[in-house]
Scaffold this motif. Structure first.
Motif, PDB file in Angstrom:
ATOM      1  N   TYR A  52     -47.937  35.738  82.359  1.00  0.00           N
ATOM      2  CA  TYR A  52     -47.991  36.387  81.046  1.00  0.00           C
ATOM      3  C   TYR A  52     -46.598  36.582  80.450  1.00  0.00           C
ATOM      4  CZ  TYR A  52     -52.813  37.262  82.258  1.00  0.00           C
ATOM      5  OH  TYR A  52     -54.127  37.093  82.595  1.00  0.00           O
ATOM      6  N   PHE A  53     -46.553  36.603  79.113  1.00  0.00           N
ATOM      7  CA  PHE A  53     -45.305  36.824  78.401  1.00  0.00           C
ATOM      8  C   PHE A  53     -45.526  37.750  77.218  1.00  0.00           C
ATOM      9  CE2 PHE A  53     -47.299  33.360  76.178  1.00  0.00           C
ATOM     10  CZ  PHE A  53     -46.968  33.541  74.848  1.00  0.00           C
ATOM     11  N   ASP A  54     -44.442  38.348  76.756  1.00  0.00           N
ATOM     12  CA  ASP A  54     -44.444  39.227  75.581  1.00  0.00           C
ATOM     13  C   ASP A  54     -44.312  38.345  74.337  1.00  0.00           C
ATOM     14  OD1 ASP A  54     -43.995  41.057  73.567  1.00  0.00           O
ATOM     15  OD2 ASP A  54     -42.235  41.954  74.496  1.00  0.00           O
ATOM     16  N   ILE A  55     -45.296  38.414  73.459  1.00  0.00           N
ATOM     17  CA  ILE A  55     -45.361  37.553  72.274  1.00  0.00           C
ATOM     18  C   ILE A  55     -44.121  37.690  71.381  1.00  0.00           C
ATOM     19  CG2 ILE A  55     -46.628  39.163  70.785  1.00  0.00           C
ATOM     20  CD1 ILE A  55     -47.450  35.450  71.018  1.00  0.00           C
ATOM     21  N   ARG A  59     -37.624  34.650  75.294  1.00  0.00           N
ATOM     22  CA  ARG A  59     -37.159  34.506  76.681  1.00  0.00           C
ATOM     23  C   ARG A  59     -38.285  34.780  77.668  1.00  0.00           C
ATOM     24  NH1 ARG A  59     -31.304  37.311  76.107  1.00  0.00           N
ATOM     25  NH2 ARG A  59     -30.273  35.503  75.212  1.00  0.00           N
ATOM     26  N   SER A  60     -39.129  35.699  77.307  1.00  0.00           N
ATOM     27  CA  SER A  60     -40.284  36.008  78.147  1.00  0.00           C
ATOM     28  C   SER A  60     -41.206  34.793  78.249  1.00  0.00           C
ATOM     29  CB  SER A  60     -41.027  37.218  77.563  1.00  0.00           C
ATOM     30  OG  SER A  60     -42.201  37.494  78.262  1.00  0.00           O
ATOM     31  N   ILE A  65     -43.160  30.135  81.457  1.00  0.00           N
ATOM     32  CA  ILE A  65     -43.327  28.687  81.637  1.00  0.00           C
ATOM     33  C   ILE A  65     -42.631  28.233  82.922  1.00  0.00           C
ATOM     34  CG2 ILE A  65     -42.728  26.410  80.717  1.00  0.00           C
ATOM     35  CD1 ILE A  65     -43.091  27.673  77.882  1.00  0.00           C
ATOM     36  N   ILE A  66     -41.415  28.703  83.117  1.00  0.00           N
ATOM     37  CA  ILE A  66     -40.674  28.354  84.332  1.00  0.00           C
ATOM     38  C   ILE A  66     -41.408  28.861  85.569  1.00  0.00           C
ATOM     39  CG2 ILE A  66     -38.536  28.826  85.612  1.00  0.00           C
ATOM     40  CD1 ILE A  66     -37.102  28.740  82.841  1.00  0.00           C
ATOM     41  N   ASP A  67     -41.964  30.059  85.484  1.00  0.00           N
ATOM     42  CA  ASP A  67     -42.729  30.627  86.593  1.00  0.00           C
ATOM     43  C   ASP A  67     -43.884  29.704  86.993  1.00  0.00           C
ATOM     44  OD1 ASP A  67     -43.600  32.591  88.470  1.00  0.00           O
ATOM     45  OD2 ASP A  67     -44.989  33.404  86.981  1.00  0.00           O
TER      46      ASP A  67
END
Length: 92
Positions: A52-55, A59-60, A65-67
């Protein structure tokens, strides 16, 4: 041929709790790892099978994606297991 069959992962970037989360269901149908915005609607569908990322934080998104790319087998197996559980639940 559907472009999703050739994709490495699916990004579900929604800021709305009200949208139909088609990309989450497509990820399940195609058993593709998911990078998803950190909203409740997506978490309820994808549970722990997505990164999950912060919209509001690019960078999140990059980190999520890298994760997934760094731990691709883990996320692939998590989404496949979740998809199988949902398929079995539907068949009952």
């Amino acid at each position: 041929m559907c472009v999703l069959t050739k994709s490495t992962l699916i990004i579900s970037a929604s800021s709305s709790q009200l949208d139909t989360q088609a990309s989450a269901y497509e990820a399940l149908a195609f058993k593709k790892p998911v990078v998803a915005s950190n909203i409740l609607a997506l978490k309820l569908i994808l549970r722990d099978s997505a990164s999950y990322f912060d919209i509001d934080n690019p960078r999140s998104l990059r980190d999520a994606i890298i994760d997934v790319l760094n731990d691709y087998e883990y996320y692939s197996s998590k989404i496949a297991i979740l998809a199988l559980r949902l398929e079995n639940r539907i068949k009952k």
